[in-house]
Design an enzyme around this catalytic site. Sequence first.
Site, PDB file in Angstrom:
ATOM      1  N   ASP A  67      60.585  80.691 -63.952  1.00  0.00           N
ATOM      2  CA  ASP A  67      60.967  80.389 -62.574  1.00  0.00           C
ATOM      3  C   ASP A  67      62.470  80.271 -62.388  1.00  0.00           C
ATOM      4  O   ASP A  67      63.229  80.248 -63.355  1.00  0.00           O
ATOM      5  CB  ASP A  67      60.265  79.099 -62.106  1.00  0.00           C
ATOM      6  CG  ASP A  67      60.246  78.010 -63.171  1.00  0.00           C
ATOM      7  OD1 ASP A  67      61.072  78.081 -64.094  1.00  0.00           O
ATOM      8  OD2 ASP A  67      59.409  77.101 -63.072  1.00  0.00           O
ATOM      9  N   GLU A 137      52.668  74.135 -57.800  1.00  0.00           N
ATOM     10  CA  GLU A 137      52.425  72.762 -57.385  1.00  0.00           C
ATOM     11  C   GLU A 137      50.926  72.554 -57.129  1.00  0.00           C
ATOM     12  O   GLU A 137      50.174  73.526 -56.978  1.00  0.00           O
ATOM     13  CB  GLU A 137      53.224  72.472 -56.108  1.00  0.00           C
ATOM     14  CG  GLU A 137      54.743  72.683 -56.253  1.00  0.00           C
ATOM     15  CD  GLU A 137      55.453  71.576 -57.049  1.00  0.00           C
ATOM     16  OE1 GLU A 137      54.798  70.909 -57.889  1.00  0.00           O
ATOM     17  OE2 GLU A 137      56.657  71.386 -56.833  1.00  0.00           O
TER      18      GLU A 137
HETATM   19  C1  F6R Z   1      60.717  74.844 -65.787  1.00  0.00           C
HETATM   20  C2  F6R Z   1      59.374  74.659 -65.240  1.00  0.00           C
HETATM   21  C3  F6R Z   1      58.846  73.306 -64.893  1.00  0.00           C
HETATM   22  C4  F6R Z   1      59.154  72.255 -65.961  1.00  0.00           C
HETATM   23  C5  F6R Z   1      58.581  70.904 -65.550  1.00  0.00           C
HETATM   24  C6  F6R Z   1      58.964  69.822 -66.540  1.00  0.00           C
HETATM   25  O1  F6R Z   1      60.985  76.196 -66.034  1.00  0.00           O
HETATM   26  O2  F6R Z   1      58.700  75.618 -65.040  1.00  0.00           O
HETATM   27  O3  F6R Z   1      57.452  73.404 -64.712  1.00  0.00           O
HETATM   28  O4  F6R Z   1      58.615  72.654 -67.179  1.00  0.00           O
HETATM   29  O5  F6R Z   1      59.053  70.555 -64.283  1.00  0.00           O
HETATM   30  O6  F6R Z   1      60.349  69.641 -66.510  1.00  0.00           O
HETATM   31  P1  F6R Z   1      61.104  68.768 -67.601  1.00  0.00           P
HETATM   32  O7  F6R Z   1      60.919  69.456 -68.913  1.00  0.00           O
HETATM   33  O8  F6R Z   1      62.559  68.780 -67.178  1.00  0.00           O
HETATM   34  O9  F6R Z   1      60.499  67.422 -67.561  1.00  0.00           O
END
Ligand code: F6R
Length: 238
Positions: A67, A137
């Site tokens: 993403d 989401e």
């Molecule tokens: C990032 C992504 C998101 C993150 C998720 C967790 O490319 O796709 O789904 O993996 O928001 O984020 P962190 O690792 O920062 O807690």
Amino acid sequence: MKVIIAENYDEMSKEAFKVMKELLDEKPNATLGLATGSSPEGLYALMVEDHKKNGTSYKDVHTYNLDEYVDIDRNDPQSYYTFMNEHLFSGIDIKPENTHVPYGSTAEEAKEYDDQVKGVDIQLLGIGRNGHIGFNEPGTPFDERTHIVELTESTRDANKRFFDNDINKVPTHAISQGVGTVMDAKKILLIASGKDKAEAVKAMIEGPVTTECPASVLQNHPDTVVIVDKDAASLLTK
Ligand code: F6R
């Protein structure tokens, strides 16, 4: 679903590195699906260290990221493109033309990216506090392909730490691989750490398979490895 509980973030990263390294040793021209965020930083640091110390080569590896924010400059310090270059690509011998981070704001651009994402051997994922994977989401249909997403308040709030702690500076939309795109990968490697992930981790592993927790779809994937630290695993009962 195979679940590994590691002592802490560093141990989680080491376990994840073992999985990644095993694939790279077996298949030096592997296609990797990659994620950004805090969860994979330790893993990427280990991949860079291993490349420098042991010469593990990425010259035949291709990567596809999950993403990117909409309306963010490619070279903005907070773009996922910049993140990947800083945390991984600049530290290994991957060819820049073999790396792909989605970019765009239209359904056409999303479709174009989706058509490129083929033959992913391993898809690395983090998980959002609301159970999102990529930026899918809650409520996103499981057959969704790469699409433009309106980010939830919860996700923007979680990510404001990268934007001067000001939610108003966090982009409102993102381009994201869909759940369907993610599920096409041959293997899934999801990593999570910290107490604020515990509820999402429980719902993913022990809850019903429901679009209300997008990560729960991974229960349906034939080869998923989940590596979580003790805090993220703290609500698991089984
Ligand atoms: C990032 C992504 C998101 C993150 C998720 C967790 O490319 O796709 O789904 O993996 O928001 O984020 P962190 O690792 O920062 O807690």
